[in-house]
Structure formats: structure tokens, C-alpha cells
Motif scaffolding. Structure first.
Motif, PDB file in Angstrom:
ATOM      1  N   UNK A  27     -72.954  14.586  72.424  1.00 43.25           N
ATOM      2  CA  UNK A  27     -73.642  13.351  72.800  1.00 43.25           C
ATOM      3  C   UNK A  27     -74.209  12.635  71.588  1.00 43.25           C
ATOM      4  N   UNK A  28     -74.680  13.387  70.596  1.00 40.75           N
ATOM      5  CA  UNK A  28     -75.206  12.769  69.386  1.00 40.75           C
ATOM      6  C   UNK A  28     -74.117  11.972  68.671  1.00 40.75           C
ATOM      7  N   UNK A  29     -72.947  12.573  68.521  1.00 38.96           N
ATOM      8  CA  UNK A  29     -71.835  11.885  67.865  1.00 38.96           C
ATOM      9  C   UNK A  29     -71.353  10.698  68.702  1.00 38.96           C
ATOM     10  N   UNK A  30     -71.351  10.872  70.022  1.00 39.18           N
ATOM     11  CA  UNK A  30     -70.938   9.772  70.894  1.00 39.18           C
ATOM     12  C   UNK A  30     -71.878   8.582  70.738  1.00 39.18           C
ATOM     13  N   UNK A  31     -73.176   8.845  70.646  1.00 44.21           N
ATOM     14  CA  UNK A  31     -74.158   7.766  70.509  1.00 44.21           C
ATOM     15  C   UNK A  31     -73.974   7.019  69.188  1.00 44.21           C
ATOM     16  N   UNK A  32     -73.629   7.744  68.122  1.00 48.77           N
ATOM     17  CA  UNK A  32     -73.351   7.079  66.849  1.00 48.77           C
ATOM     18  C   UNK A  32     -72.146   6.155  67.017  1.00 48.77           C
ATOM     19  N   UNK A  33     -71.114   6.660  67.695  1.00 50.90           N
ATOM     20  CA  UNK A  33     -69.943   5.839  67.959  1.00 50.90           C
ATOM     21  C   UNK A  33     -70.272   4.618  68.793  1.00 50.90           C
ATOM     22  N   UNK A  34     -71.135   4.783  69.796  1.00 50.27           N
ATOM     23  CA  UNK A  34     -71.551   3.659  70.641  1.00 50.27           C
ATOM     24  C   UNK A  34     -72.265   2.605  69.800  1.00 50.27           C
ATOM     25  N   UNK A  35     -73.159   3.042  68.920  1.00 48.01           N
ATOM     26  CA  UNK A  35     -73.884   2.100  68.068  1.00 48.01           C
ATOM     27  C   UNK A  35     -72.930   1.301  67.187  1.00 48.01           C
ATOM     28  N   UNK A  36     -71.962   1.983  66.593  1.00 46.41           N
ATOM     29  CA  UNK A  36     -70.991   1.301  65.732  1.00 46.41           C
ATOM     30  C   UNK A  36     -70.124   0.335  66.532  1.00 46.41           C
ATOM     31  N   UNK A  37     -69.740   0.745  67.745  1.00 44.00           N
ATOM     32  CA  UNK A  37     -68.951  -0.135  68.616  1.00 44.00           C
ATOM     33  C   UNK A  37     -69.720  -1.397  68.952  1.00 44.00           C
ATOM     34  N   UNK A  38     -70.974  -1.245  69.303  1.00 41.07           N
ATOM     35  CA  UNK A  38     -71.806  -2.389  69.682  1.00 41.07           C
ATOM     36  C   UNK A  38     -71.997  -3.340  68.507  1.00 41.07           C
ATOM     37  N   UNK A  39     -72.242  -2.771  67.322  1.00 40.29           N
ATOM     38  CA  UNK A  39     -72.420  -3.598  66.127  1.00 40.29           C
ATOM     39  C   UNK A  39     -71.155  -4.400  65.845  1.00 40.29           C
ATOM     40  N   UNK A  40     -70.000  -3.730  65.919  1.00 42.42           N
ATOM     41  CA  UNK A  40     -68.730  -4.425  65.669  1.00 42.42           C
ATOM     42  C   UNK A  40     -68.476  -5.521  66.705  1.00 42.42           C
ATOM     43  N   UNK A  41     -68.649  -5.192  67.979  1.00 48.88           N
ATOM     44  CA  UNK A  41     -68.383  -6.158  69.048  1.00 48.88           C
ATOM     45  C   UNK A  41     -69.311  -7.360  68.949  1.00 48.88           C
ATOM     46  N   UNK A  42     -70.553  -7.123  68.577  1.00 52.90           N
ATOM     47  CA  UNK A  42     -71.509  -8.225  68.459  1.00 52.90           C
ATOM     48  C   UNK A  42     -71.105  -9.169  67.340  1.00 52.90           C
ATOM     49  N   UNK A  43     -70.648  -8.605  66.225  1.00 56.51           N
ATOM     50  CA  UNK A  43     -70.219  -9.443  65.109  1.00 56.51           C
ATOM     51  C   UNK A  43     -68.912 -10.172  65.419  1.00 56.51           C
ATOM     52  N   UNK A  44     -68.033  -9.483  66.112  1.00 56.40           N
ATOM     53  CA  UNK A  44     -66.703 -10.033  66.383  1.00 56.40           C
ATOM     54  C   UNK A  44     -66.740 -11.133  67.438  1.00 56.40           C
ATOM     55  N   UNK A  45     -67.513 -10.922  68.501  1.00 52.30           N
ATOM     56  CA  UNK A  45     -67.485 -11.837  69.645  1.00 52.30           C
ATOM     57  C   UNK A  45     -68.764 -12.650  69.818  1.00 52.30           C
ATOM     58  N   UNK A  46     -69.752 -12.448  68.926  1.00 52.25           N
ATOM     59  CA  UNK A  46     -71.005 -13.214  69.003  1.00 52.25           C
ATOM     60  C   UNK A  46     -71.621 -13.104  70.399  1.00 52.25           C
ATOM     61  N   UNK A  47     -71.872 -11.898  70.822  1.00 52.17           N
ATOM     62  CA  UNK A  47     -72.410 -11.661  72.166  1.00 52.17           C
ATOM     63  C   UNK A  47     -73.867 -12.091  72.253  1.00 52.17           C
ATOM     64  N   UNK A  48     -74.278 -12.467  73.441  1.00 53.58           N
ATOM     65  CA  UNK A  48     -75.661 -12.882  73.642  1.00 53.58           C
ATOM     66  C   UNK A  48     -76.083 -12.734  75.089  1.00 53.58           C
ATOM     67  N   UNK A  49     -77.311 -13.134  75.376  1.00 51.93           N
ATOM     68  CA  UNK A  49     -77.860 -13.131  76.736  1.00 51.93           C
ATOM     69  C   UNK A  49     -77.794 -11.743  77.397  1.00 51.93           C
TER      70      UNK A  49
END
Length: 322
Positions: A181-203
Motif C-alpha cells: 500500500x505504501x508503494x501504491x500510494x507513491x504511485x497514486x501521488x505521481x499519477x495525480x501530479x502527472x495528470x494534473x499537469x497534463x490535463x489542467x484538472x480543477x474543481x
């Protein structure tokens, strides 16, 4: 003979005189600091002011700790209120037992209260701190390693976790689900950071993506665990919770992207400074003195032929300064 495995600490407590220093608590505290630190960086990048994330965390963290403990105690009530158990143990948070579902839910209530007091949209704040929360979870899970808890089924894999005999546990080699779960959470954080930069997510869609991605991993990791838990239709309660929350998060992403596309332009009213408010309200034809105060003198309608207006005696220009 097992040649490779992950050892478990013999103890999760170090005594500094009469004061016990518990590794579980330190992991939680370090995780909170990382979440606030990284959330603050993201908040500033979104146009917010430094310190706002920490101010709101003062409300969110206590609410989250209470919510996390309540969820654990309610869903595992038999550990505290069944025959032979001591209900006072329900308050011993240092012994482990925080449900992330309750922590996020009640923590969101605390954040909402603080955001409302400051006039900040909660979805924007949630988007800023989402990856930080995932990193905090990754760090916090190591507290379970120190407590020798939340491990999985027996295994002979090289990365098996060695558990010693103790209360409600048998010695042996088990799947290190805390590590998964610790490694999965690191992966989740990296995924979210990438997706936010790529797609400019908001709201709130950044936060919803974090929730959905975490739930996807929590479902299969939870299925591997062997600690006592309530079952519904053959599945552990937390597996069902992960499935339901995952669906809700995905639905939110879809609906939100249609109803409120794009990203917030302003995340904190005060972040733009009073300058924006002054510029919006100021009369462009009103002179100001060197201190920014209105002089009441309007620019002449007929400027000289060379295009240079007469300058007031106080030396202030005819354009508003600010």
C-alpha cells in the motif's frame, strides 16, 4: 530455511526516560508535515498565498484523526466492546487503528469549515493537497510495520515480512501489505501530479482522481489481508467501501468535467492582493499622490499639443499608482 525476508522491528517504542516515543505516531506526524509542505507548494503555484494550507490543516488534521479513529472503532467494535475486551483501548490511538475513509471524510469537514472562514473554495484546496495526502499515507503505513500489523497471507516470496509471535498474531512469513500500500500510494501521488499537469484538472477533479486511484489499489491489497474484519457477501467491508467510493469518485470526475470544465482562475480571493480589488474599483481618470491616495484632480480634457498633460504641483502623475 528462509534466506530472504523483510524483518520486523522488535519494538515500535523507544523510552526517553518516562516518555514513550512511538514510531507509529512519528510516521503519522512526518506524513502530515510532508502533505502540508507539498500542498503549500502546489497552492502557491495555483495562485494562493503561502501559509494558507497550514492554516486550514490546523482544522483538517484534528478532524481527520478523530474521523479515522471513529471509523476504525466502529467497524472493528469487537476489538473494544466484546466480552473480555477493555473499551478504554478504543482511545489508544498510538497502538494503531486509523481508517483512511473516516480520516478523509471528517478531515474534509474540518477543511470545509476553515475554507469557508477564509472564503476559499474547498475543491481547489482539495486539489492542491491531494498528492500530498497520498505521500502522507505512504509514510504513515510504515507505522504498521513498526507495530507488526496489517500484514497479508503467508508467503515464501523473497520480500515476505517476518512477523514474531504476539497478541493475536502468529510468528511466520507473510505478504507485506503495508509495503504494497505504501508503494501504491507513491504511485497514486505521481499519477495525480502527472495528470494534473497534463490535463489542467480543477474543481476537485484532482482530488477525485486521487480517491479513485487509491481505492483501486486498496481493494486488492485489502483482499490479501488476514486480520480480523467484517465480511459482506464474502468480501471484507473495506473492499466494498473501496468499490463504492471508487464509483462515486469516477462519477464525480465525469459530471464535474461536463458541468465545470477547466480549472479555477482564482483559488484565494486575498491571494491577488488588494491590488486587484483597487484596480477594479479605481477610477482611471482620478489622480493619486505618491502614497496612492486620490487627489481628486481629474486629467484635463484638452492636453497640450505635445501630448504631455500638466503635472499637479504635488508632483504626482496623472495615472493611478498601485
Amino acid at each position: 530455511m528462509d534466506l530472504a525476508y523483510i524483518p520486523s522491528p522488535s519494538t515500535g517504542v523507544i523510552h526517553l526516560g518516562p516518555v514513550p516515543l512511538r514510531a507509529y505516531a512519528f510516521c503519522i506526524i512526518i506524513g502530515v508535515f510532508v502533505a502540508v509542505w507539498y500542498g503549500n507548494k502546489r497552492w502557491i503555484a495555483r495562485g494562493g498565498t503561502a501559509g494558507t494550507v497550514a492554516d486550514i490543516a490546523v482544522w483538517a488534521v484534528p478532524f481527520g484523526l478523530v474521523g479515522g479513529r471513529l471509523y476504525h472503532v466502529i467497524t472493528d467494535y469487537q476489538l473494544y466492546f466484546s466480552e473480555g475486551e477493555n473499551w478504554v483501548d478504543a482511545f489508544k490511538i498510538w497502538e494503531g487503528g486509523l481508517g483512511i475513509w473516516g480520516a478523509i471524510a471528517l478531515g474534509a469537514v474540518g477543511a470545509w469549515i476553515a475554507c469557508r472562514r477564509r472564503g476559499i473554495p474547498l475543491p481547489a484546496y482539495a486539489d492542491a493537497i491531494a498528492p500530498g495526502i497520498a505521500f502522507a499515507q505512504a509514510i504513515g503505513r510504515w507505522g504498521n510495520w513498526f507495530n507488526q500489523e496489517l500484514y497479508g497471507k503467508p508467503t515464501d516470496l523473497p520480500w515476505a515480512l517476518k512477523i514474531s509471535a504476539g497478541v493475536n498474531r502468529e510468528a511466520g512469513l507473510y505478504h507485506p501489505t503495508f509495503l504494497y500500500e505504501s508503494l501504491w500510494c507513491v504511485g497514486v501521488a505521481l499519477l495525480v501530479i502527472w495528470a494534473d499537469r497534463r490535463f489542467k484538472l480543477g474543481h476537485g477533479r484532482v482530488f477525485a482522481l486521487y480517491v479513485a486511484a487509491y481505492c483501486a489499489g486498496r481493494a486488492w491489497i485489502e483482499y490479501m489481508r488476514v486480520d480480523e474484519a467484517h465480511h459482506v457477501l464474502g468480501l471484507r467491508l473495506n473492499v466494498w467501501t473501496a468499490i463504492v467510493v471508487f464509483v462515486l469518485a469516477v462519477v464525480y470526475i465525469v459530471i464535474s468535467s461536463r458541468v465545470r470544465p477547466g480549472r479555477e482562475e482564482t483559488v484565494e480571493p486575498a491571494a491577488g492582493g488588494d491590488k486587484s480589488a483597487v484596480d477594479a474599483d479605481a477610477d482611471p481618470d482620478t489622480d493619486t499622490d505618491a502614497d496612492g491616495e486620490a487627489t481628486g484632480e481629474a486629467e484635463p480634457e484638452d492636453a497640450p499639443a505635445d501630448g504631455v498633460a500638466d503635472t499637479p504641483k504635488n508632483g504626482a502623475g496623472s495615472a493611478a499608482k498601485g
